[in-house]
Design a protein around this motif. Structure first.
Motif, mmCIF file in Angstrom:
data_model
loop_
_atom_site.group_PDB
_atom_site.id
_atom_site.type_symbol
_atom_site.label_atom_id
_atom_site.label_comp_id
_atom_site.label_asym_id
_atom_site.label_seq_id
_atom_site.Cartn_x
_atom_site.Cartn_y
_atom_site.Cartn_z
ATOM 1 N N GLN A 1 -6.347 -6.590 32.781
ATOM 2 C CA GLN A 1 -5.273 -6.305 32.023
ATOM 3 C C GLN A 1 -4.014 -6.926 32.953
ATOM 4 N N TYR A 2 -3.342 -7.762 32.572
ATOM 5 C CA TYR A 2 -2.271 -8.512 33.224
ATOM 6 C C TYR A 2 -0.848 -7.726 32.821
ATOM 7 N N ILE A 3 -0.140 -7.298 33.763
ATOM 8 C CA ILE A 3 0.986 -6.372 33.291
ATOM 9 C C ILE A 3 2.381 -7.000 33.756
ATOM 10 N N ASP A 4 3.201 -6.933 32.768
ATOM 11 C CA ASP A 4 4.606 -7.190 32.929
ATOM 12 C C ASP A 4 5.338 -5.842 33.167
ATOM 13 N N ARG B 1 1.475 -12.583 37.454
ATOM 14 C CA ARG B 1 1.617 -10.968 37.188
ATOM 15 C C ARG B 1 1.777 -10.348 38.475
ATOM 16 N N HIS B 2 2.733 -9.633 38.671
ATOM 17 C CA HIS B 2 2.540 -8.347 39.699
ATOM 18 C C HIS B 2 1.570 -7.586 40.113
ATOM 19 N N PRO B 3 1.256 -6.714 39.082
ATOM 20 C CA PRO B 3 0.069 -5.895 38.851
ATOM 21 C C PRO B 3 -0.847 -6.476 38.004
ATOM 22 N N VAL B 4 -2.119 -6.231 38.364
ATOM 23 C CA VAL B 4 -3.255 -6.463 37.605
ATOM 24 C C VAL B 4 -4.011 -5.260 37.661
ATOM 25 N N ARG B 5 -4.721 -4.899 36.342
ATOM 26 C CA ARG B 5 -5.593 -3.524 36.271
ATOM 27 C C ARG B 5 -6.832 -3.929 35.654
ATOM 28 N N ALA B 6 -7.669 -3.678 36.505
ATOM 29 C CA ALA B 6 -9.150 -3.836 36.072
ATOM 30 C C ALA B 6 -9.646 -2.469 35.432
ATOM 31 N N THR B 7 -9.566 -2.622 33.992
ATOM 32 C CA THR B 7 -9.952 -1.303 33.219
ATOM 33 C C THR B 7 -11.246 -0.721 33.258
ATOM 34 N N VAL C 1 -6.253 -0.975 40.423
ATOM 35 C CA VAL C 1 -5.091 -1.996 40.328
ATOM 36 C C VAL C 1 -4.876 -2.541 41.746
ATOM 37 N N TYR C 2 -4.645 -3.890 41.554
ATOM 38 C CA TYR C 2 -4.404 -4.779 42.664
ATOM 39 C C TYR C 2 -2.891 -5.132 42.619
ATOM 40 N N LEU C 3 -1.961 -5.055 43.547
ATOM 41 C CA LEU C 3 -0.590 -5.528 43.346
ATOM 42 C C LEU C 3 -0.460 -6.916 44.066
ATOM 43 N N SER C 4 0.197 -7.659 43.609
ATOM 44 C CA SER C 4 0.327 -8.964 44.314
ATOM 45 C C SER C 4 1.516 -8.813 45.382
ATOM 46 N N GLY C 5 1.626 -9.832 46.446
ATOM 47 C CA GLY C 5 2.526 -9.665 47.276
ATOM 48 C C GLY C 5 3.816 -9.796 46.847
ATOM 49 N N GLN C 6 4.890 -9.075 47.433
ATOM 50 C CA GLN C 6 5.991 -8.765 46.890
ATOM 51 C C GLN C 6 7.252 -9.474 47.521
ATOM 52 N N VAL C 7 7.921 -10.198 47.185
ATOM 53 C CA VAL C 7 9.211 -10.692 47.960
ATOM 54 C C VAL C 7 10.387 -9.996 47.529
ATOM 55 N N PRO C 8 11.668 -10.309 48.202
ATOM 56 C CA PRO C 8 12.951 -9.539 47.943
ATOM 57 C C PRO C 8 13.595 -10.346 46.634
ATOM 58 N N LEU C 9 12.986 -10.186 45.358
ATOM 59 C CA LEU C 9 13.543 -10.595 44.152
ATOM 60 C C LEU C 9 14.015 -9.498 43.381
ATOM 61 N N ASN D 1 10.765 -2.618 44.423
ATOM 62 C CA ASN D 1 9.941 -3.302 43.331
ATOM 63 C C ASN D 1 8.478 -2.718 43.477
ATOM 64 N N LEU D 2 7.833 -2.405 44.641
ATOM 65 C CA LEU D 2 6.500 -1.570 44.573
ATOM 66 C C LEU D 2 6.854 -0.283 44.164
ATOM 67 N N ASP D 3 7.862 0.359 44.512
ATOM 68 C CA ASP D 3 7.990 1.698 43.512
ATOM 69 C C ASP D 3 8.167 1.631 42.120
ATOM 70 N N THR D 4 8.672 0.547 41.554
ATOM 71 C CA THR D 4 8.777 0.294 40.265
ATOM 72 C C THR D 4 7.588 -0.123 39.655
ATOM 73 N N ILE D 5 6.691 -0.794 40.203
ATOM 74 C CA ILE D 5 5.429 -1.016 39.787
ATOM 75 C C ILE D 5 4.658 0.092 39.824
ATOM 76 N N LEU D 6 4.446 0.784 40.858
ATOM 77 C CA LEU D 6 3.717 1.993 41.004
ATOM 78 C C LEU D 6 3.896 3.061 39.959
ATOM 79 N N LYS D 7 5.390 3.120 39.611
ATOM 80 C CA LYS D 7 5.793 4.162 38.596
ATOM 81 C C LYS D 7 5.473 3.768 37.139
ATOM 82 N N SER D 8 5.336 2.337 36.960
ATOM 83 C CA SER D 8 4.956 2.000 35.589
ATOM 84 C C SER D 8 3.476 2.036 35.479
#
Length: 109
Positions: free
Chosen positions: A9-12, A23-29, A34-42, A64-71
């Motif tokens: 599952q590719y997640i926006d 996609r920043h996070p990808v979930r293997a259901t 869940v594997y998160l991509s590397g983050q840059v300061p966008l 960004n990482l906090d936002t992704i984890l919470k989502s």
């Protein structure tokens, strides 16, 4: 040995700039890894934050990482491993990153 297919599952994530096919996070259901991509300061609009300001960049990446984890409905306690890449690495920069990360975490609890 029976194989069980794993759906990918590719997640926006709202609040994180969408870069198109990437996609920043990808979930293997099925196993919920869940594997998160590397983050840059966008920021949410895709603009670089804190050009030439290490502290601001670190805070944006962790935001960004906090936002992704919470989502995904998880928190930092669910992170198994994290690799950090620092441009122009120095022991002082790494120590500063840890100070920011620790300080920001303690103020959120």
């Amino acid at each position: 040995h029976e194989e069980h297919p794993v759906a990918i599952q590719y997640i926006d994530v709202k609040g994180i700039f969408s870069t198109g096919r990437f996609r920043h996070p990808v979930r293997a259901t099925g196993r919920s890894t869940v594997y998160l991509s590397g983050q840059v300061p966008l920021d949410e609009g895709g603009h670089y934050v804190g050009i030439d300001d290490f502290d601001t960049q670190v805070r944006q990446v962790y935001s960004n990482l906090d936002t992704i984890l919470k989502s995904l409905g998880v928190g930092w306690q669910s992170v198994a491993i994290m690799h950090i890449y620092i441009v122009n690495y120095s022991p002082e920069r790494y120590a500063r990153l840890r100070e920011i990360r620790t300080g920001d975490r303690s103020s959120q609890q």
